[in-house]
Design an enzyme around this catalytic site. Structure first.
Site, PDB file in Angstrom:
ATOM      1  N   ARG A  62       0.799  -1.228   0.000  1.00  0.00           N
ATOM      2  CA  ARG A  62       0.000   0.000   0.000  1.00  0.00           C
ATOM      3  C   ARG A  62       0.837   1.286   0.000  1.00  0.00           C
ATOM      4  NH1 ARG A  62      -2.393   2.930   4.068  1.00  0.00           N
ATOM      5  NH2 ARG A  62      -1.620   1.518   5.645  1.00  0.00           N
ATOM      6  N   ARG A  68       5.395   6.413  -1.507  1.00  0.00           N
ATOM      7  CA  ARG A  68       5.880   7.473  -0.613  1.00  0.00           C
ATOM      8  C   ARG A  68       7.397   7.624  -0.587  1.00  0.00           C
ATOM      9  NH1 ARG A  68       4.665   5.031   5.444  1.00  0.00           N
ATOM     10  NH2 ARG A  68       5.927   3.152   5.254  1.00  0.00           N
ATOM     11  N   ARG A  78       3.755  16.065  -1.602  1.00  0.00           N
ATOM     12  CA  ARG A  78       3.533  16.145  -0.153  1.00  0.00           C
ATOM     13  C   ARG A  78       3.915  17.513   0.408  1.00  0.00           C
ATOM     14  NH1 ARG A  78       1.937  16.653   4.048  1.00  0.00           N
ATOM     15  NH2 ARG A  78       2.109  15.380   5.934  1.00  0.00           N
ATOM     16  N   ASP A  88      -6.519   6.108   1.984  1.00  0.00           N
ATOM     17  CA  ASP A  88      -6.113   5.889   3.368  1.00  0.00           C
ATOM     18  C   ASP A  88      -6.825   4.679   3.939  1.00  0.00           C
ATOM     19  OD1 ASP A  88      -4.721   6.570   5.769  1.00  0.00           O
ATOM     20  OD2 ASP A  88      -6.644   7.225   6.581  1.00  0.00           O
ATOM     21  N   TYR A 109      -7.719   1.949  15.466  1.00  0.00           N
ATOM     22  CA  TYR A 109      -7.500   3.391  15.361  1.00  0.00           C
ATOM     23  C   TYR A 109      -8.659   4.177  15.956  1.00  0.00           C
ATOM     24  CZ  TYR A 109      -3.421   2.716  12.357  1.00  0.00           C
ATOM     25  OH  TYR A 109      -2.186   2.377  11.884  1.00  0.00           O
TER      26      TYR A 109
END
Length: 310
Positions: A2, A6, A15, A51, A126
């Site tokens: 995933r 980045r 970013r 996300d 979370y």
């Protein structure tokens, strides 16, 4: 996996100009970031940039990214009393930006597009500020209510992705490694089964940082594929997974800190060990870390694509 974009300078440039909230929720940015590993590294499939915590938005919970300590849910849902304040919202309305991003991608790319969501237990982890086991032990019945609510919203979310055009799905129940086997069966497996069963005609991959420890439990769910962490050799794991289920993985992501020659050698070892397996997806055992050199990721991918048994 995933986090496939980045580590790229092109991702980091975006970013610097946008918050993570903007990057996750603006269709044009979803499109651009999802495409980056395809265009720059040449991977075989795109993983939707989204996300793992979109589902809380559909429950009226805000998700922010302060920069340290991971995402933060506000308000936290920690008890049965808090649960009374949760009111599920229509997924198509709340997460329409995901659908728009998929539409943009499907108009442009030829490679398969993988959609995803977080596993219900991971999302609950979370939502509770990582105090999930306190709730499980103190009031398992109301905890099950929240897990079912997350599951129902997750199925609706994944169906929206399938309807929009994704070619496969992956479920990331990353935090299931917090659970014992008995707890996993009660608080994770039960809800993952509902998700797998809801998509009999869409290839679906299950992943957790605990898959190597819960092999029979994951196999019993009969997904299209299981993605494994790196704690056991994949050729040994394969002996416990029926040939009807593909296996994905499972090199340690930190291997990519090694010199390219070592990455190539260890990748070839994995490929050789799985040679001839008709259901093997070469991958890492978790996501690419953000400070991995791009050339090292490219070495990993190029080694896989060029591999031939001598």
């Amino acid at each position: 996996m995933r986090q496939a974009g980045r580590y790229l300078p092109e991702y980091q440039a975006i970013r610097k100009k946008h918050t993570l909230e903007e990057m996750f929720r603006i269709p044009e940015l979803i499109f651009e970031i999802t495409k980056q590993p395809l265009d720059i590294i040449g991977v075989d499939a795109a993983i939707l940039f989204a996300d793992i915590l979109h589902i809380p938005l559909t429950l009226g919970v805000d998700v922010s990214f302060p920069g340290k300590g991971g995402p933060v849910c506000t308000p936290l849902i920690e008890t049965a009393d808090d649960l009374l304040q949760v009111h599920p919202r229509p997924v198509e309305e709340t997460l329409s930006f995901v659908k728009e991003g998929i539409h943009l991608l499907k108009q442009d790319i030829s490679q398969p597009l993988i959609g995803f969501c977080g596993g219900p237990f991971t999302v609950m982890t979370y939502l509770t500020g990582k105090k999930v086991k306190k709730w499980l032990y103190s009031d398992p019945e109301s905890a099950a209510e929240l897990l079912q609510m997350i599951t129902d919203q997750s199925i609706a979310y994944l169906q929206m992705q399938v309807d929009a055009g994704v070619d496969a799905l992956q479920i990331f129940d990353s935090w299931a490694n917090l659970l014992s086997r008995a707890e996993f069966c009660r608080f994770a497996q039960l809800y993952l089964k509902q998700i797998v069963d809801a998509f009999p005609n869409t290839p679906l991959i299950l992943f957790s940082r605990a898959t190597s420890h819960f092999i029979p439990e994951f196999v019993s769910l009969k997904p299209s594929a299981i993605s494994f962490d790196w704690t056991y050799p994949l050729h040994e794991i394969r002996q416990r997974v029926p040939s009807t289920i593909a296996v994905q993985g499972n090199l340690d992501p930190e291997l990519l800190y090694a010199p390219p020659a070592v990455i190539e050698r260890e990748t070839k070892k994995l490929l050789t060990s799985m040679a001839g397996d008709p259901g093997f997806i070469a991958n890492l055992g978790h996501g690419v870390l953000p400070d991995i050199p791009v050339d090292h990721v490219r070495t990993f991918v190029d080694t896989i694509k060029a591999f031939k048994l001598s």
